[in-house]
Enzyme design. Sequence first.
Site, PDB file in Angstrom:
ATOM      1  N   HIS A 149      -1.295   1.697   1.934  1.00  0.00           N
ATOM      2  CA  HIS A 149      -0.467   2.607   2.722  1.00  0.00           C
ATOM      3  C   HIS A 149      -0.198   3.886   1.919  1.00  0.00           C
ATOM      4  CE1 HIS A 149       3.000   3.449   5.603  1.00  0.00           C
ATOM      5  NE2 HIS A 149       3.240   4.286   4.607  1.00  0.00           N
ATOM      6  N   GLU A 150       0.124   3.719   0.613  1.00  0.00           N
ATOM      7  CA  GLU A 150       0.452   4.887  -0.224  1.00  0.00           C
ATOM      8  C   GLU A 150      -0.791   5.699  -0.554  1.00  0.00           C
ATOM      9  OE1 GLU A 150       3.948   3.284   0.406  1.00  0.00           O
ATOM     10  OE2 GLU A 150       3.388   5.334  -0.052  1.00  0.00           O
TER      11      GLU A 150
HETATM   12  O1  LIG Z   1       4.637   5.892   2.297  1.00  0.00           O
HETATM   13  C1  LIG Z   1       5.763   5.090   2.076  1.00  0.00           C
HETATM   14  N1  LIG Z   1       6.372   4.710   3.296  1.00  0.00           N
HETATM   15  O2  LIG Z   1       6.471   5.648   4.215  1.00  0.00           O
HETATM   16  C2  LIG Z   1       7.441   3.709   3.187  1.00  0.00           C
HETATM   17  C3  LIG Z   1       7.023   2.402   3.802  1.00  0.00           C
HETATM   18  C4  LIG Z   1       5.834   1.820   3.112  1.00  0.00           C
HETATM   19  C5  LIG Z   1       5.191   0.639   3.786  1.00  0.00           C
HETATM   20  C6  LIG Z   1       5.697   0.049   4.939  1.00  0.00           C
HETATM   21  C7  LIG Z   1       5.041  -1.043   5.512  1.00  0.00           C
HETATM   22  C8  LIG Z   1       3.893  -1.545   4.924  1.00  0.00           C
HETATM   23  C9  LIG Z   1       3.399  -0.946   3.780  1.00  0.00           C
HETATM   24  C10 LIG Z   1       4.053   0.127   3.219  1.00  0.00           C
HETATM   25 NI    NI Z   2       4.432   6.080   4.472  1.00  0.00          NI
END
Ligand SMILES: OCN(O)CCCc1ccccc1
Ligand code: NI
Length: 183
Positions: free
Chosen positions: A153-154
């Site tokens: 995700h990041e």
């Molecule tokens: O980019 C960071 N983000 O917006 C916060 C949430 C991150 C995240 C949420 C659900 C599954 C994987 C990662």
């Molecule tokens: Ni995010």
Amino acid sequence: MITMDDIVREGHPALRTVTEEVPLPPSDKDKKTLEEMVQYLKNSQDEQVCSRYGLRPGVGLAAPQINVNKRMLAVHFTDMKDKLYSYGLFNPRIVSHSVERTYLSTGEGCLSVDREVPGYVPRYRRITVKATDLEGNEVKLRLKDYAAIVFQHEIDHLHGVMFYDHIDQEQPFKEPENATPAD
Ligand SMILES: OCN(O)CCCc1ccccc1
Ligand code: NI
């Protein structure tokens, strides 16, 4: 300190930008920014601080989300086996991944997205990530399931990709091929 006022939302061009590599060794400014990103995550997971400053809890944060066009990400979370992942990383890259995929049955959210976007987000089930950490060490992380999901995700953010880009528009909750839910 980073607060929600510093986090850009959908529609901001930073979220669709492919970020620049960070020259190493990192400058004091870049190190400070990355440390503040990790601190945001810790603050957001501390009930007192979170409510006092109106933070949205997060397990990860990527530099484009605070309008910084640099290849930097922070994570701070424990996985389903209670293993703590707390890193500030420069120039993270996925160097290998499984064919097998995974996803969260609850779908994903994003600090830069002020709405629910329902649907499964297919991710690689196992990934190997190489990066440089805040101490300047080259790190090689072998990640699986939830940890692999968070890092993907990041890292997506560093390439201008949002989680909902991966959701099947016709059938958002169709079981992804060759995939096992992480939760
Ligand atoms: O980019 C960071 N983000 O917006 C916060 C949430 C991150 C995240 C949420 C659900 C599954 C994987 C990662
Ligand atoms: Ni995010």
